[in-house]
Write a protein that holds these residues in place. Structure first.
Motif, PDB file in Angstrom:
ATOM      1  N   LYS A   1      13.450 -67.772  41.113  1.00  0.00           N
ATOM      2  CA  LYS A   1      12.816 -67.727  39.798  1.00  0.00           C
ATOM      3  C   LYS A   1      13.782 -67.044  38.838  1.00  0.00           C
ATOM      4  N   PRO A   2      13.565 -67.171  37.539  1.00  0.00           N
ATOM      5  CA  PRO A   2      14.498 -66.570  36.572  1.00  0.00           C
ATOM      6  C   PRO A   2      14.667 -65.056  36.701  1.00  0.00           C
ATOM      7  N   THR A   3      13.688 -64.351  37.302  1.00  0.00           N
ATOM      8  CA  THR A   3      13.788 -62.892  37.406  1.00  0.00           C
ATOM      9  C   THR A   3      13.853 -62.368  38.841  1.00  0.00           C
TER      10      THR A   3
ATOM     11  N   GLN B   1      26.833 -68.149  39.944  1.00  0.00           N
ATOM     12  CA  GLN B   1      26.355 -66.774  39.962  1.00  0.00           C
ATOM     13  C   GLN B   1      26.182 -66.339  41.413  1.00  0.00           C
TER      14      GLN B   1
ATOM     15  N   THR C   1      16.452 -58.718  42.173  1.00  0.00           N
ATOM     16  CA  THR C   1      15.826 -58.915  40.874  1.00  0.00           C
ATOM     17  C   THR C   1      16.910 -58.874  39.813  1.00  0.00           C
ATOM     18  N   GLY C   2      16.647 -59.514  38.702  1.00  0.00           N
ATOM     19  CA  GLY C   2      17.628 -59.568  37.622  1.00  0.00           C
ATOM     20  C   GLY C   2      17.359 -60.773  36.752  1.00  0.00           C
ATOM     21  N   SER C   3      18.435 -61.343  36.227  1.00  0.00           N
ATOM     22  CA  SER C   3      18.342 -62.526  35.385  1.00  0.00           C
ATOM     23  C   SER C   3      19.154 -63.644  36.036  1.00  0.00           C
ATOM     24  N   PHE C   4      18.483 -64.728  36.398  1.00  0.00           N
ATOM     25  CA  PHE C   4      19.125 -65.805  37.138  1.00  0.00           C
ATOM     26  C   PHE C   4      18.901 -67.138  36.437  1.00  0.00           C
ATOM     27  N   LYS C   5      19.946 -67.938  36.349  1.00  0.00           N
ATOM     28  CA  LYS C   5      19.830 -69.280  35.778  1.00  0.00           C
ATOM     29  C   LYS C   5      19.520 -70.243  36.914  1.00  0.00           C
TER      30      LYS C   5
END
Length: 128
Positions: free
Chosen positions: A52-54, A85, A99-103
């Motif tokens: 997921k994006p987060t 990434q 957790t974080g920001s994922f494309k």
């Protein structure tokens, strides 16, 4: 000799197609996602990637039962279009997580390199 090679090639080709079409295994567990992710089987272990994006999560099941990932390590490489990434996952209860920001999105490719009990395994995914 040439005819023998052609026969062998034909048997390999049709045998491979039959194997690929046969979705049944000689073991009792199914390979369905239990956490809404994408499942692949590597060395009799199911790897389920939830991206997921987060949050990125990786669930491992050995013959249908959750595997002990308390001492496992994992790195997931995400490939979305031309972007790459790398994400390091850490044990979080019964799964590996970051957790974080994922494309991520449909068509994103992911390669997970997981080491459990000193044994590495590589799982490849395509997100839906």
């Amino acid at each position: 000799m040439k005819a023998l090679n052609l026969i062998a090639a034909g048997l390999i080709a049709t045998g491979g197609a039959a194997w690929a079409a046969d979705d049944k295994h000689d073991h009792a567990h199914e390979h369905k996602p239990l956490h809404g992710g994408v499942v692949v089987e590597v060395k009799d272990v199911d790897f389920e990637l939830v991206a997921k994006p987060t949050v990125i999560q990786l669930h491992l099941r050995d013959h249908g039962k959750a595997a002990d990932v308390s001492k496992a390590t994992a790195k997931v490489t995400l490939l979305t279009g031309t972007e790459k990434q790398e994400v390091e996952l850490k044990p979080a209860g019964d799964k590996l997580e970051a957790t974080g920001s994922f494309k991520v999105g449909p068509g994103t490719k992911a390669v997970a390199v997981v080491t459990v009990a000193g044994k590495p395994a590589t799982a490849r995914f395509t997100l839906k």
